[in-house]
Each structure stands twice: as C-alpha cells, then as structure tokens.
Design a protein around this motif. Structure first.
Motif, PDB file in Angstrom:
ATOM      1  N   MET A  34       0.956  -0.959   0.081  1.00  0.00           N
ATOM      2  CA  MET A  34      -0.048   0.095  -0.340  1.00  0.00           C
ATOM      3  C   MET A  34       1.065   1.170  -0.191  1.00  0.00           C
ATOM      4  N   GLY A  35       0.600   2.158  -0.836  1.00  0.00           N
ATOM      5  CA  GLY A  35       1.368   3.297  -0.824  1.00  0.00           C
ATOM      6  C   GLY A  35       0.632   4.739  -1.189  1.00  0.00           C
ATOM      7  N   TRP A  36       1.319   5.785  -1.087  1.00  0.00           N
ATOM      8  CA  TRP A  36       0.885   7.106  -1.361  1.00  0.00           C
ATOM      9  C   TRP A  36       1.842   7.848  -2.302  1.00  0.00           C
ATOM     10  N   TYR A  37       0.927   8.150  -3.385  1.00  0.00           N
ATOM     11  CA  TYR A  37       1.888   8.919  -4.270  1.00  0.00           C
ATOM     12  C   TYR A  37       1.326  10.522  -4.287  1.00  0.00           C
ATOM     13  N   ARG A  50       5.725   3.942   0.687  1.00  0.00           N
ATOM     14  CA  ARG A  50       5.202   2.546   0.388  1.00  0.00           C
ATOM     15  C   ARG A  50       5.363   1.871   1.682  1.00  0.00           C
ATOM     16  N   ALA A  51       4.435   1.141   1.764  1.00  0.00           N
ATOM     17  CA  ALA A  51       4.652   0.010   2.981  1.00  0.00           C
ATOM     18  C   ALA A  51       4.128  -1.393   2.562  1.00  0.00           C
ATOM     19  N   PHE A  52       5.164  -2.425   2.871  1.00  0.00           N
ATOM     20  CA  PHE A  52       5.125  -3.612   2.150  1.00  0.00           C
ATOM     21  C   PHE A  52       4.292  -4.342   3.196  1.00  0.00           C
ATOM     22  N   SER A  53       3.647  -5.581   2.894  1.00  0.00           N
ATOM     23  CA  SER A  53       3.026  -6.379   3.703  1.00  0.00           C
ATOM     24  C   SER A  53       3.888  -6.754   4.853  1.00  0.00           C
ATOM     25  N   GLY A  54       5.250  -7.001   4.682  1.00  0.00           N
ATOM     26  CA  GLY A  54       6.007  -7.577   5.763  1.00  0.00           C
ATOM     27  C   GLY A  54       6.484  -6.549   6.788  1.00  0.00           C
ATOM     28  N   GLY A  55       6.006  -5.355   6.497  1.00  0.00           N
ATOM     29  CA  GLY A  55       6.222  -4.237   7.423  1.00  0.00           C
ATOM     30  C   GLY A  55       7.458  -3.249   6.946  1.00  0.00           C
ATOM     31  N   ILE A  56       8.271  -3.721   5.921  1.00  0.00           N
ATOM     32  CA  ILE A  56       9.332  -2.785   5.503  1.00  0.00           C
ATOM     33  C   ILE A  56       8.564  -1.300   4.870  1.00  0.00           C
ATOM     34  N   THR A  57       9.113  -0.368   4.902  1.00  0.00           N
ATOM     35  CA  THR A  57       8.668   0.958   4.349  1.00  0.00           C
ATOM     36  C   THR A  57       9.750   1.510   3.635  1.00  0.00           C
ATOM     37  N   ASN A  58       9.511   2.294   2.770  1.00  0.00           N
ATOM     38  CA  ASN A  58      10.358   3.343   2.124  1.00  0.00           C
ATOM     39  C   ASN A  58       9.719   4.713   1.696  1.00  0.00           C
ATOM     40  N   TYR A  59      10.696   5.674   1.465  1.00  0.00           N
ATOM     41  CA  TYR A  59      10.222   6.976   1.206  1.00  0.00           C
ATOM     42  C   TYR A  59      10.733   7.762   0.511  1.00  0.00           C
ATOM     43  N   ASP A  61      13.285  10.867  -0.957  1.00  0.00           N
ATOM     44  CA  ASP A  61      14.203  11.446  -0.153  1.00  0.00           C
ATOM     45  C   ASP A  61      13.447  12.780   0.583  1.00  0.00           C
ATOM     46  N   SER A  62      12.746  13.571  -0.312  1.00  0.00           N
ATOM     47  CA  SER A  62      12.029  14.789  -0.119  1.00  0.00           C
ATOM     48  C   SER A  62      11.108  14.805   1.125  1.00  0.00           C
ATOM     49  N   VAL A  63      10.592  13.678   1.577  1.00  0.00           N
ATOM     50  CA  VAL A  63       9.889  13.477   2.890  1.00  0.00           C
ATOM     51  C   VAL A  63      10.499  12.638   4.004  1.00  0.00           C
ATOM     52  N   LYS A  64      11.729  12.182   3.675  1.00  0.00           N
ATOM     53  CA  LYS A  64      12.012  11.274   4.888  1.00  0.00           C
ATOM     54  C   LYS A  64      12.452  12.367   6.100  1.00  0.00           C
ATOM     55  N   GLY A  65      11.823  11.508   7.373  1.00  0.00           N
ATOM     56  CA  GLY A  65      12.120  12.521   8.621  1.00  0.00           C
ATOM     57  C   GLY A  65      10.827  13.394   8.790  1.00  0.00           C
ATOM     58  N   ARG A  66      10.048  13.511   7.718  1.00  0.00           N
ATOM     59  CA  ARG A  66       9.014  14.437   8.088  1.00  0.00           C
ATOM     60  C   ARG A  66       7.439  13.668   8.076  1.00  0.00           C
ATOM     61  N   PHE A  67       7.517  12.526   6.951  1.00  0.00           N
ATOM     62  CA  PHE A  67       6.338  11.869   6.853  1.00  0.00           C
ATOM     63  C   PHE A  67       6.463  10.423   7.351  1.00  0.00           C
ATOM     64  N   THR A  68       5.240   9.776   7.881  1.00  0.00           N
ATOM     65  CA  THR A  68       5.269   8.438   8.440  1.00  0.00           C
ATOM     66  C   THR A  68       4.256   7.485   7.727  1.00  0.00           C
ATOM     67  N   ILE A  69       4.574   6.504   6.974  1.00  0.00           N
ATOM     68  CA  ILE A  69       3.358   5.715   6.490  1.00  0.00           C
ATOM     69  C   ILE A  69       3.110   4.760   7.387  1.00  0.00           C
ATOM     70  N   SER A  70       1.899   4.171   7.793  1.00  0.00           N
ATOM     71  CA  SER A  70       1.476   3.210   8.512  1.00  0.00           C
ATOM     72  C   SER A  70       0.282   2.388   7.901  1.00  0.00           C
ATOM     73  N   ARG A  71       0.113   1.381   8.459  1.00  0.00           N
ATOM     74  CA  ARG A  71      -0.985   0.078   7.939  1.00  0.00           C
ATOM     75  C   ARG A  71      -1.701  -0.245   9.143  1.00  0.00           C
ATOM     76  N   ASP A  72      -3.038  -0.445   8.757  1.00  0.00           N
ATOM     77  CA  ASP A  72      -3.822  -1.075   9.882  1.00  0.00           C
ATOM     78  C   ASP A  72      -4.166  -2.268   8.742  1.00  0.00           C
ATOM     79  N   ASN A  73      -3.729  -3.547   8.871  1.00  0.00           N
ATOM     80  CA  ASN A  73      -3.944  -4.625   8.047  1.00  0.00           C
ATOM     81  C   ASN A  73      -5.502  -5.275   8.210  1.00  0.00           C
ATOM     82  N   ALA A  74      -5.776  -5.071   9.433  1.00  0.00           N
ATOM     83  CA  ALA A  74      -7.230  -5.665   9.832  1.00  0.00           C
ATOM     84  C   ALA A  74      -8.106  -4.712   9.189  1.00  0.00           C
TER      85      ALA A  74
END
Length: 121
Positions: A34-37, A50-59, A61-74
C-alpha cells in the motif's frame, strides 16, 4: 469491485501537520503493498511512501524524516502522517494498493480518487 477512499486532505500553513487515511473495500483476498503518491500541477505523479506487507517501508528523499506511513491490515487501511509541511508538498495525494481478489488472480494495482493537500500561508 474494489474501492479505495482517501480522506484527510486540506489547507495547512507551512510547518503544520495533516494525516491522510485510505481504506480499501470490496472483495479483497490479500494486499501486498500500500502506498501514497502525489501529483503537483504540471508534474508527473511521484512516489511519496510505500508500506510492504512484511512491514518494510520506504520514502521519497524529499519527505524522509517528516512523513510516516503506517498500515492497519485488519482494516485494509493505510495512513500518511505528514509533519513539517512545506509549500512544495502541495499536490493531489493518491493512495494505491496492490491486491488480489481471488486465489487465482494476479496482484493488481488499484488507486484512490485523490485528495488535495495545499500548504500555504
């Protein structure tokens, strides 16, 4: 049918915060990424996070340290917490989900309708 519905956009002053939400509904067997564009006027759509199903996230560079992605799989929901917003973050933000509806399906990418984020003040 699958629907992705975003909420949480709006107008905020520089330095402020917003939290975007995106829920997926319909016939869903499993969701991988799941991700945001975002897409600013006159520019191409770009990956924000983006947030992968295993818990890995990536961002981006322009938003690193300012934005946080999270998921509620349920709840099949993805969030984007945006802090320290800048005028250059102004764009339409879209959520996406790579999911499959049935066991025999491939994973396909679905998109939300977009939510406007404007940073100005």
């Amino acid at each position: 049918q699958v629907q992705l519905v975003e909420s949480g956009g709006g107008l905020v002053q520089p330095g402020g915060s917003l939290r975007l939400s995106c829920g997926a509904s319909g016939i869903i067997l499993s969701i991988n990424t799941m991700g945001w564009y975002r897409q600013a006027p006159g520019k191409k759509r770009e990956l924000v996070a983006r947030a992968f199903s295993g818990g890995i996230t990536n961002y981006a560079d322009s938003v690193k340290g300012r934005f946080t992605i999270s998921r509620d799989n349920a709840k099949n929901t993805v969030y984007l917490q945006m802090n320290s917003l800048k005028p250059e973050d102004t764009a339409v933000y879209y959520c996406s989900a790579d999911l499959r509806q049935h066991r025999t399906d491939d994973f396909n990418t679905y998109w939300g309708q977009g939510t406007q984020v404007t940073v100005s003040g």
